[in-house]
Design an enzyme around this catalytic site. Structure first.
Site, PDB file in Angstrom:
ATOM      1  N   ASP A  12       0.810  -1.233   0.000  1.00 30.46           N
ATOM      2  CA  ASP A  12       0.000   0.000   0.000  1.00 30.46           C
ATOM      3  C   ASP A  12       0.837   1.273   0.000  1.00 30.46           C
ATOM      4  OD1 ASP A  12      -2.203  -1.690   0.101  1.00 30.46           O
ATOM      5  OD2 ASP A  12      -2.258  -1.655   2.290  1.00 30.46           O
ATOM      6  N   GLU A  13       1.982   1.242  -0.669  1.00 33.46           N
ATOM      7  CA  GLU A  13       2.843   2.427  -0.744  1.00 33.46           C
ATOM      8  C   GLU A  13       2.365   3.404  -1.818  1.00 33.46           C
ATOM      9  OE1 GLU A  13       3.887  -0.709  -1.225  1.00 33.46           O
ATOM     10  OE2 GLU A  13       5.398  -1.216   0.280  1.00 33.46           O
ATOM     11  N   LYS A  15       1.747   2.027  -5.147  1.00 31.64           N
ATOM     12  CA  LYS A  15       2.345   1.472  -6.369  1.00 31.64           C
ATOM     13  C   LYS A  15       1.434   1.706  -7.575  1.00 31.64           C
ATOM     14  CE  LYS A  15       2.480  -2.530  -4.270  1.00 31.64           C
ATOM     15  NZ  LYS A  15       2.119  -2.128  -2.905  1.00 31.64           N
ATOM     16  N   ALA A  38      -3.902  -8.152  -3.526  1.00 33.06           N
ATOM     17  CA  ALA A  38      -3.456  -6.792  -3.836  1.00 33.06           C
ATOM     18  C   ALA A  38      -4.659  -5.869  -3.998  1.00 33.06           C
ATOM     19  CB  ALA A  38      -2.643  -6.793  -5.132  1.00 33.06           C
ATOM     20  N   GLY A  39      -4.472  -4.615  -3.655  1.00 41.62           N
ATOM     21  CA  GLY A  39      -5.483  -3.596  -3.920  1.00 41.62           C
ATOM     22  C   GLY A  39      -4.740  -2.353  -4.352  1.00 41.62           C
ATOM     23  N   HIS A  40      -4.717  -2.082  -5.643  1.00 42.66           N
ATOM     24  CA  HIS A  40      -3.940  -0.965  -6.178  1.00 42.66           C
ATOM     25  C   HIS A  40      -4.895   0.130  -6.656  1.00 42.66           C
ATOM     26  CE1 HIS A  40      -0.302  -3.801  -7.084  1.00 42.66           C
ATOM     27  NE2 HIS A  40      -0.659  -3.784  -5.816  1.00 42.66           N
ATOM     28  N   GLN A 227       2.120  -6.102  -3.054  1.00 45.34           N
ATOM     29  CA  GLN A 227       2.638  -6.220  -1.677  1.00 45.34           C
ATOM     30  C   GLN A 227       3.924  -5.384  -1.502  1.00 45.34           C
ATOM     31  OE1 GLN A 227       1.494  -9.540  -3.211  1.00 45.34           O
ATOM     32  NE2 GLN A 227      -0.411  -8.680  -2.515  1.00 45.34           N
ATOM     33  N   THR A 309      -7.608  -1.595   1.284  1.00 47.08           N
ATOM     34  CA  THR A 309      -8.371  -1.589   0.037  1.00 47.08           C
ATOM     35  C   THR A 309      -9.162  -2.883  -0.130  1.00 47.08           C
ATOM     36  OG1 THR A 309      -6.556  -0.335  -0.907  1.00 47.08           O
ATOM     37  CG2 THR A 309      -8.112  -1.237  -2.468  1.00 47.08           C
ATOM     38  N   THR A 311      -9.678  -5.336   2.463  1.00 41.59           N
ATOM     39  CA  THR A 311     -10.440  -5.808   3.627  1.00 41.59           C
ATOM     40  C   THR A 311     -11.108  -4.691   4.422  1.00 41.59           C
ATOM     41  OG1 THR A 311      -8.451  -5.653   4.984  1.00 41.59           O
ATOM     42  CG2 THR A 311      -8.880  -7.779   3.942  1.00 41.59           C
ATOM     43  N   ARG A 313      -9.804  -2.975   6.671  1.00 38.89           N
ATOM     44  CA  ARG A 313      -9.262  -2.871   8.033  1.00 38.89           C
ATOM     45  C   ARG A 313      -8.486  -1.570   8.213  1.00 38.89           C
ATOM     46  NH1 ARG A 313      -5.861  -8.360   8.360  1.00 38.89           N
ATOM     47  NH2 ARG A 313      -5.636  -7.923   6.156  1.00 38.89           N
ATOM     48  N   ARG A 315      -5.433   0.631   8.954  1.00 40.17           N
ATOM     49  CA  ARG A 315      -4.013   0.267   8.896  1.00 40.17           C
ATOM     50  C   ARG A 315      -3.282   0.831  10.110  1.00 40.17           C
ATOM     51  NH1 ARG A 315      -3.811   2.241   2.609  1.00 40.17           N
ATOM     52  NH2 ARG A 315      -4.783   0.397   1.683  1.00 40.17           N
TER      53      ARG A 315
HETATM   54  P1  GDP Z   1      -0.784   0.180  -3.569  1.00 42.14           P
HETATM   55  O1  GDP Z   1      -1.354  -1.097  -3.052  1.00 42.14           O
HETATM   56  O2  GDP Z   1       0.688   0.285  -3.323  1.00 42.14           O
HETATM   57  O3  GDP Z   1      -1.112   0.465  -4.997  1.00 42.14           O
HETATM   58  O4  GDP Z   1      -1.451   1.336  -2.686  1.00 42.14           O
HETATM   59  P2  GDP Z   1      -3.003   1.446  -2.269  1.00 42.14           P
HETATM   60  O5  GDP Z   1      -3.777   1.861  -3.455  1.00 42.14           O
HETATM   61  O6  GDP Z   1      -3.454   0.237  -1.547  1.00 42.14           O
HETATM   62  O7  GDP Z   1      -2.937   2.578  -1.180  1.00 42.14           O
HETATM   63  C1  GDP Z   1      -2.457   3.864  -1.453  1.00 42.14           C
HETATM   64  C2  GDP Z   1      -3.565   4.889  -1.179  1.00 42.14           C
HETATM   65  O8  GDP Z   1      -3.005   6.178  -1.154  1.00 42.14           O
HETATM   66  C3  GDP Z   1      -4.609   4.944  -2.273  1.00 42.14           C
HETATM   67  O9  GDP Z   1      -5.824   5.353  -1.729  1.00 42.14           O
HETATM   68  C4  GDP Z   1      -4.058   6.008  -3.229  1.00 42.14           C
HETATM   69  O10 GDP Z   1      -5.045   6.635  -3.998  1.00 42.14           O
HETATM   70  C5  GDP Z   1      -3.455   6.959  -2.241  1.00 42.14           C
HETATM   71  N1  GDP Z   1      -2.264   7.702  -2.699  1.00 42.14           N
HETATM   72  C6  GDP Z   1      -1.262   7.306  -3.510  1.00 42.14           C
HETATM   73  N2  GDP Z   1      -0.292   8.267  -3.568  1.00 42.14           N
HETATM   74  C7  GDP Z   1      -0.710   9.270  -2.761  1.00 42.14           C
HETATM   75  C8  GDP Z   1      -0.133  10.519  -2.356  1.00 42.14           C
HETATM   76  O11 GDP Z   1       0.959  10.905  -2.756  1.00 42.14           O
HETATM   77  N3  GDP Z   1      -0.876  11.277  -1.497  1.00 42.14           N
HETATM   78  C9  GDP Z   1      -2.087  10.882  -1.005  1.00 42.14           C
HETATM   79  N4  GDP Z   1      -2.732  11.692  -0.170  1.00 42.14           N
HETATM   80  N5  GDP Z   1      -2.638   9.698  -1.349  1.00 42.14           N
HETATM   81  C10 GDP Z   1      -1.958   8.908  -2.204  1.00 42.14           C
HETATM   82  P1  IMO Z   2      -0.829  -4.306  -2.127  1.00 38.39           P
HETATM   83  O1  IMO Z   2      -0.393  -4.917  -3.428  1.00 38.39           O
HETATM   84  C1  IMO Z   2      -0.706  -4.587   2.235  1.00 38.39           C
HETATM   85  C2  IMO Z   2      -0.657  -8.630   3.953  1.00 38.39           C
HETATM   86  C3  IMO Z   2      -1.864  -9.104   4.722  1.00 38.39           C
HETATM   87  C4  IMO Z   2      -1.193 -10.024   5.721  1.00 38.39           C
HETATM   88  C5  IMO Z   2      -0.078 -10.666   4.884  1.00 38.39           C
HETATM   89  C6  IMO Z   2      -0.435 -12.031   4.304  1.00 38.39           C
HETATM   90  O2  IMO Z   2      -2.125  -3.621  -2.185  1.00 38.39           O
HETATM   91  O3  IMO Z   2       0.269  -3.464  -1.551  1.00 38.39           O
HETATM   92  P2  IMO Z   2      -2.029 -12.801   2.332  1.00 38.39           P
HETATM   93  O4  IMO Z   2      -3.509 -12.651   2.150  1.00 38.39           O
HETATM   94  O5  IMO Z   2      -1.214 -12.227   1.230  1.00 38.39           O
HETATM   95  O6  IMO Z   2      -1.626 -14.220   2.646  1.00 38.39           O
HETATM   96  O7  IMO Z   2      -1.708 -11.969   3.674  1.00 38.39           O
HETATM   97  O8  IMO Z   2       0.182  -9.751   3.828  1.00 38.39           O
HETATM   98  N1  IMO Z   2      -0.947  -8.140   2.578  1.00 38.39           N
HETATM   99  C7  IMO Z   2      -0.908  -6.857   2.208  1.00 38.39           C
HETATM  100  N2  IMO Z   2      -0.698  -5.738   2.928  1.00 38.39           N
HETATM  101  N3  IMO Z   2      -0.863  -4.497   0.903  1.00 38.39           N
HETATM  102  C8  IMO Z   2      -1.046  -5.608   0.157  1.00 38.39           C
HETATM  103  O9  IMO Z   2      -1.067  -5.590  -1.186  1.00 38.39           O
HETATM  104  C9  IMO Z   2      -1.104  -6.857   0.811  1.00 38.39           C
HETATM  105  N4  IMO Z   2      -1.294  -8.126   0.391  1.00 38.39           N
HETATM  106  C10 IMO Z   2      -1.186  -8.899   1.486  1.00 38.39           C
HETATM  107  O10 IMO Z   2      -2.535  -8.044   5.353  1.00 38.39           O
HETATM  108  O11 IMO Z   2      -0.568  -9.272   6.733  1.00 38.39           O
HETATM  109 MG    MG Z   3      -2.848  -1.754  -1.769  1.00 36.18          MG
END
Ligand code: GDP
Ligand code: IMO
Ligand code: MG
Length: 443
Positions: A12-13, A15, A38-40, A227, A309, A311, A313, A315
């Site tokens: 969830d950085e 990506k 994953a949830g991107h 991840q 994204t 579940t 939950r 963070r």
């Molecule tokens: P991923 O799994 O690495 O693709 O990241 P996620 O989508 O799960 O979580 C990142 C969250 O931060 C999402 O809601 C994005 O829309 C948001 N996001 C990404 N970059 C930025 C940023 O620079 N600033 C803010 N405020 N939100 C961001």
């Molecule tokens: P994205 O791609 C954050 C975490 C779960 C759990 C561990 C193992 O969006 O960054 P799993 O269901 O993979 O066996 O769970 O990994 N986890 C993530 N945490 N972002 C994710 O994906 C994750 N995918 C799995 O919360 O701790």
């Molecule tokens: Mg994510």
């Protein structure tokens, strides 16, 4: 060439946002590991897309590939494709024949094992998508692969071998009752049908062959890691990890494109300017020490929308952990980094980072190999001058020089510590809210 996007921390950085930004220049976007855990997120044109299995290049109309290193749940894949079609996109997704299939018993066993661990302190907090059990079967040589769905006889043989084992596990080891997830005939019917639909829609490919043909034709590939480094099965904080290799080596093994090709390209580490974690495991810089910390964590969680994204939950939140980033940069060989969420930290009274750890009275600059030792680490915090809340729309329009000076000092520090230049800075979720310094396709 190739550009590989890797999560530097715990997932969830942001990506998805960078894959969307730079994916515009790629011809094919490839997932090489993980599945619908994953949830991107991609935010563009007032629309927010949450992508689980469909590679994030879909928002740009790019071909997406789920490589052999992925685990694919055909049901959630088709649901996601249908939902995206309903929103006017036309995802072109190809699935490698060597990718493994998540079956209903994998999801059931994921839940059962988490419940069994609940009282023992080793619960992982998985996404419940059946990821771990599917990779177990892959390594145990009893998995069902996408290619098997195309041949009803092979599919039946595979299921007839493996399903009784799952039934025995559920009933005899865990003392529960097996249900529909262990009905061979029903599984066969449903999954052979998925195979037909995958074939009919032209989605099946030999992953490595397909990607090599595209590279030979001069196309550019983007590898979309899911991840993050600290939940990598090898390089993360085992056992609080996922069951695949999000780190850059996974891009080669999980796609069938050689490591020399991946290594000649760019590897960009995606960094969140603070930490978030869903699931269990240590977090030395976690903001949970006292009431003030918890208030700050709540504030960042709300402002940054830090709720899972997949579940939903909440963070866990912490300061940036620099030993973690040094480890990530080494393991994946970052050629550059992108630092997101600078806007979320704006306007705070204090900004800190964990510069090092203290362990047994000694200072350490990287992450210990065992989770227990990592849990014993105390962060050595370093304070930065906070940066003010500004008009981020203006910053987006004017570029890097408009980023507040204190934030630029923070970025310079991070870049020096990981030994890689900053390629982009996230100042909001939207495509236009990423300030680009270096385009990896031109680097
Ligand atoms: P991923 O799994 O690495 O693709 O990241 P996620 O989508 O799960 O979580 C990142 C969250 O931060 C999402 O809601 C994005 O829309 C948001 N996001 C990404 N970059 C930025 C940023 O620079 N600033 C803010 N405020 N939100 C961001
Ligand atoms: P994205 O791609 C954050 C975490 C779960 C759990 C561990 C193992 O969006 O960054 P799993 O269901 O993979 O066996 O769970 O990994 N986890 C993530 N945490 N972002 C994710 O994906 C994750 N995918 C799995 O919360 O701790
Ligand atoms: Mg994510």
């Amino acid at each position: 060439m190739t550009v590989t996007i890797v999560g530097s921390q715990l997932g969830d950085e942001g990506k998805g946002a960078l894959v969307d930004l730079w994916g515009g220049e790629a011809d094919v976007v490839v997932r090489y590991q993980g599945g619908d855990n994953a949830g991107h997120t991609v935010v563009e044109g007032g629309e927010e897309y949450k992508l689980s299995l469909v590679p994030s290049g879909a928002v740009r109309g790019k071909v997406g590939v789920l490589g052999n290193g992925c685990v694919v749940n055909p049901l959630t894949l088709f649901d996601e494709i249908d939902a995206l079609r309903g929103r006017g996109l036309d995802p072109d997704v190809r699935v490698a024949k060597r990718a493994h299939v998540i079956l209903p018993y994998h999801r059931v066993l994921d839940g059962i094992e988490e419940d069994a661990k609940a009282d023992s302190g080793v619960k992982v907090g998985t996404t419940g998508r059946g990821i771990g059990p599917t990779y177990e079967d892959k390594v145990g040589r009893r998995g069902v692969r996408v290619g098997d769905l195309l041949d009803p006889e092979v599919l039946r043989d595979r299921l007839e071998y493996v399903v009784p084992q799952k039934r025995a596990l559920i009933e005899e080891v865990y003392g529960l009752e097996a249900g529909e997830e262990c009905d061979v005939d029903a599984l066969h019917e449903e999954y052979a049908e998925y195979g037909r639909r995958l074939a009919e829609e032209g989605m099946i490919v030999g992953g490595s062959d397909f990607l090599h043909r595209r590279l030979e034709a001069g196309d550019d590939l983007m590898f979309e890691g899911a991840q993050g480094t600290l939940i990598d099965i090898d390089h993360g904080n085992y056992p609080y990890v996922t069951s695949s290799n999000p780190t850059a080596g996974g891009a080669a093994t999980g796609s069938g494109v050689g490591p020399t090709v991946v290594g000649r390209g760019e590897v960009v580490g995606i960094v969140k300017a603070y930490l978030s974690r869903v699931g269990e495991g240590p977090l030395p810089t976690e903001l949970d020490g006292d009431e003030r910390d918890e208030e700050l964590a709540d504030y960042i969680r709300e402002k940054g929308g830090e709720f899972g994204t997949v579940t939903g939950r909440p963070r866990r939140i912490g300061w940036l952990d620099v030993p973690m980033l040094r480890h990530a940069a080494r393991v994946s060989g970052f050629t550059g980094i992108a630092v997101n969420h600078l806007d979320v930290l704006a306007g705070l009274d204090e900004v800190k980072v964990g510069h090092a750890y203290e362990l047994d009275g000694e200072e350490r600059l990287t992450v210990p190999a065992t989770t227990e030792r990592w849990g014993d680490c105390e962060p050595v915090l370093k304070e930065f001058e906070p940066w003010p809340e500004v008009d981020w729309g203006e910053v987006a329009a004017e570029g890097y020089d408009a980023v507040p000076e204190a934030a630029r000092e923070y970025l310079d520090y991070v870049s020096d510590e990981v030994g890689a230049p900053v390629y982009a800075v996230g100042i909001g979720p939207g495509r236009s809210q990423t300030v680009e310094l270096i385009d990896p396709f031109d680097a």
